[in-house]
Motif scaffolding. Structure first.
Motif, mmCIF file in Angstrom:
data_model
loop_
_atom_site.group_PDB
_atom_site.id
_atom_site.type_symbol
_atom_site.label_atom_id
_atom_site.label_comp_id
_atom_site.label_asym_id
_atom_site.label_seq_id
_atom_site.Cartn_x
_atom_site.Cartn_y
_atom_site.Cartn_z
ATOM 1 N N GLY A 47 34.989 44.810 40.144
ATOM 2 C CA GLY A 47 36.284 44.405 39.634
ATOM 3 C C GLY A 47 37.157 45.639 39.653
ATOM 4 N N LEU B 202 44.387 47.773 34.633
ATOM 5 C CA LEU B 202 43.247 47.126 35.276
ATOM 6 C C LEU B 202 41.988 47.862 34.848
ATOM 7 C CD1 LEU B 202 44.547 46.736 38.962
ATOM 8 C CD2 LEU B 202 44.758 45.101 37.099
ATOM 9 N N CYS C 137 39.641 34.897 42.334
ATOM 10 C CA CYS C 137 40.171 36.257 42.240
ATOM 11 C C CYS C 137 39.732 37.108 43.430
ATOM 12 C CB CYS C 137 39.706 36.911 40.947
ATOM 13 S SG CYS C 137 40.325 36.132 39.448
ATOM 14 N N SER D 42 43.364 48.133 43.895
ATOM 15 C CA SER D 42 41.943 48.420 43.663
ATOM 16 C C SER D 42 41.627 49.891 43.852
ATOM 17 C CB SER D 42 41.076 47.566 44.592
ATOM 18 O OG SER D 42 41.213 46.191 44.314
ATOM 19 N N SER E 116 35.497 46.254 45.606
ATOM 20 C CA SER E 116 34.459 46.885 44.786
ATOM 21 C C SER E 116 34.306 48.355 45.149
ATOM 22 C CB SER E 116 33.127 46.156 44.988
ATOM 23 O OG SER E 116 33.226 44.812 44.596
ATOM 24 N N ASN F 207 39.321 41.450 44.749
ATOM 25 C CA ASN F 207 39.284 42.864 44.399
ATOM 26 C C ASN F 207 38.501 43.605 45.463
ATOM 27 O OD1 ASN F 207 36.864 41.521 42.778
ATOM 28 N ND2 ASN F 207 36.264 43.621 43.244
ATOM 29 N N GLU G 50 37.478 47.593 34.234
ATOM 30 C CA GLU G 50 36.226 46.879 34.464
ATOM 31 C C GLU G 50 35.062 47.730 33.988
ATOM 32 O OE1 GLU G 50 34.186 44.435 34.584
ATOM 33 O OE2 GLU G 50 35.037 43.477 36.360
ATOM 34 N N VAL H 130 46.216 43.965 47.038
ATOM 35 C CA VAL H 130 44.957 44.045 46.300
ATOM 36 C C VAL H 130 44.214 45.330 46.643
ATOM 37 C CG1 VAL H 130 42.678 42.985 45.994
ATOM 38 C CG2 VAL H 130 44.726 41.558 45.985
ATOM 39 N N ARG I 211 39.010 42.109 38.562
ATOM 40 C CA ARG I 211 39.285 40.886 39.301
ATOM 41 C C ARG I 211 40.752 40.525 39.161
ATOM 42 N NH1 ARG I 211 34.543 41.143 36.838
ATOM 43 N NH2 ARG I 211 32.647 40.502 37.922
ATOM 44 N N GLN I 212 41.397 40.287 40.292
ATOM 45 C CA GLN I 212 42.842 40.117 40.315
ATOM 46 C C GLN I 212 43.202 38.695 40.744
ATOM 47 O OE1 GLN I 212 44.636 43.631 42.318
ATOM 48 N NE2 GLN I 212 42.596 44.524 42.092
#
Length: 484
Positions: free
Chosen positions: A294, A277, A238, A315, A242, A240, A279, A311, A296-297
């Protein structure tokens, strides 16, 4: 969304979110690039490409071994995902008995970081199975399976500075803002790289090149064999970006998460429903800073520029949505603010080298030191012994003049789940740097480095190795694999 459950072979439970629909890129034709001569910017014995955890360790170790070293890095800092990627929760460096097995360069870093830049259990508690201590540290990324481990969180800015100063102390030629583009290959041997910068296109020539790009960019473009299969039921494939929230109270958050499990479960369910999405936060090196690693993709490629862009967009949107939701509903987040999104995207996997050796799932239950052991990784759970990392995992099957280190070394997809972690990258980077120095100084190819000499040099640099089979057997095994 898939939820990966914690098992004996996975430390954490986590949610994995599928990709958005991909738009096909139109065919706009081609343009023929004209040939040209380019200036040689530098010549050295060892060139390390990529200043992430493995590349920084490689450059520092090669220079400590006495080699003339250059380190090429595309960003303005060292540390890679451990700094610019905000992977500031450093995974386990102790085994399940509390013994520190990730040593050498890693140990030097933690010895030299300021104490207020590190958060984690005291050494006396490493390996403790005391229920109260394990319960406390399980909420702070440092206890798993009821065992307290040394897996601290760190200040990324302090690690950036320290990493830079170590390589400069050792007279490494450090080159920031430069992106290696093409390996220079002659007769099946890598002789250097062509890189791009604001000055344009230039070359660096070297006796040995260390590919620490993380994605195997150099060895792949030089023609070395690699694999890119993934483990679908794991997060290791995955991506992403952060981020950090400031102005939080993680003590209050942990009290809510640990003390009110039903309310926490309802909070997470509502977050997934409202944000898509979603986390949960992790602790950082400070109580007032929260870390999100995350969501996480899945389904995106780290080798596709459109996927990388998608992404990043998802994110950053998720970061803003999380702030609104957490400020409204999460204890300890009432005054939270957007502190920092990672300058580097969180890539876990792209390519893995096909080497003359490998770290394999079949080796986990055995735990015996391999003859060409260059480091030891803690096992994924207490039911397995420590895992031997062979030198052959850094050596391409065919390509000469190059070593690999970091998350793209030779391993199977199961073992990649831990071999991509920051501490293991420090291990393989240090081994690659020492081996590259020995090869350059001896005028030999990296695959011909004497294993006993390499192991002795690693031990002298503080690396943890175990007594095993005679080193000569390892050298013979490497050559036999190449011949096959």
């Amino acid at each position: 969304m898939k939820t990966v459950q914690r098992t004996d072979e996975r430390i954490l439970s986590s949610d994995i979110f599928d990709r958005d629909n991909k738009v096909q890129r139109p065919d706009h034709g081609q343009w023929a690039e004209p040939g040209r001569e380019i200036p040689i910017y530098h010549r050295c014995q060892v060139l390390v490409v990529g200043g992430g955890p493995s590349g920084t360790a490689a450059a520092a170790a090669a220079a400590k071994q006495g080699a003339d070293v250059a380190l090429l890095e595309r960003y303005n800092h060292l540390g890679g995902l451990s700094t610019g990627g905000l992977v500031i929760w450093i995974d386990r460096m102790t085994d399940w008995e509390g013994k520190l097995v990730i040593r050498g360069f890693a140990e030097e870093l933690f010895d030299r970081l300021p104490q207020d830049a590190i958060a984690g259990p005291v050494r006396e508690d490493w390996g403790s199975q005391d229920p109260a201590k394990a319960a406390h540290w399980s909420q702070r990324t440092a206890a798993y399976h009821g065992v307290v481990t040394w897996s601290p969180t760190i200040d990324p800015e302090r690690l950036k500075l320290l990493s830079q100063e170590i390589v400069l102390e050792r007279k490494v030629k450090l080159i920031y803002h430069s992106w290696a583009a093409v390996p220079i290959v002659e007769g099946g041997k890598v002789k250097g790289v062509v890189f791009e910068s604001k000055e344009g296109r230039m070359a660096i020539m070297a006796d040995v090149v260390v590919d620490a790009t993380g994605d195997g960019d150099l060895f792949a473009r030089a023609g070395a064999a690699f694999v890119n299969d993934i483990e679908e039921a794991d997060v290791h494939h995955c991506m992403n970006t952060s981020w950090l929230f400031g102005g939080v109270d993680m003590t209050r958050w942990i009290a809510f998460k640990a003390g009110q499990p039903e309310q926490f479960s309802a909070f997470m369910a509502r977050g997934r429903e409202e944000c898509g999405l979603f986390e949960r936060p992790f602790v950082s090196w400070r109580n007032d800073v929260a870390l999100f690693m995350g969501p996480r993709q899945s389904g995106y490629s780290a080798l596709d520029v459109d996927d990388l862009t998608a992404v990043e967009v998802r994110s950053h949107r998720a970061m803003a949505a999380h702030l609104d939701f957490f400020k409204a509903h999460a204890p300890g987040f009432e005054d939270a603010f957007l502190m920092l999104s990672a300058p580097q995207i969180g890539v876990r996997h792209a390519r893995r080298l096909t080497g003359v050796g490998a770290v394999l799932r079949s080796q986990w239950p055995v735990g015996l030191p391999l003859p060409d052991e260059i480091g030891v990784s803690p096992a994924v759970s207490p039911k397995f012994p420590n895992i031997s990392i062979p030198y052959g995992a850094l050596v391409p099957e065919q390509l000469d003049g190059l070593l690999a280190c970091g998350r793209h070394i030779s391993c199977d997809r199961n073992s990649h789940g831990f071999m991509r972690e920051i501490p293991q990258c420090w291990i393989t980077g240090q081994a690659a740097g020492v081996a590259a120095a020995l090869a350059a100084q001896g005028g030999i190819d990296a695959r011909d480095v004497d294993i006993a000499q390499l192991q002795a040099a690693l031990l002298a640099q503080g690396v943890y190795l175990r007594p095993g089979a005679p080193a000569a057997a390892a050298t013979q095994a490497v050559h036999a694999s190449v011949a096959a």
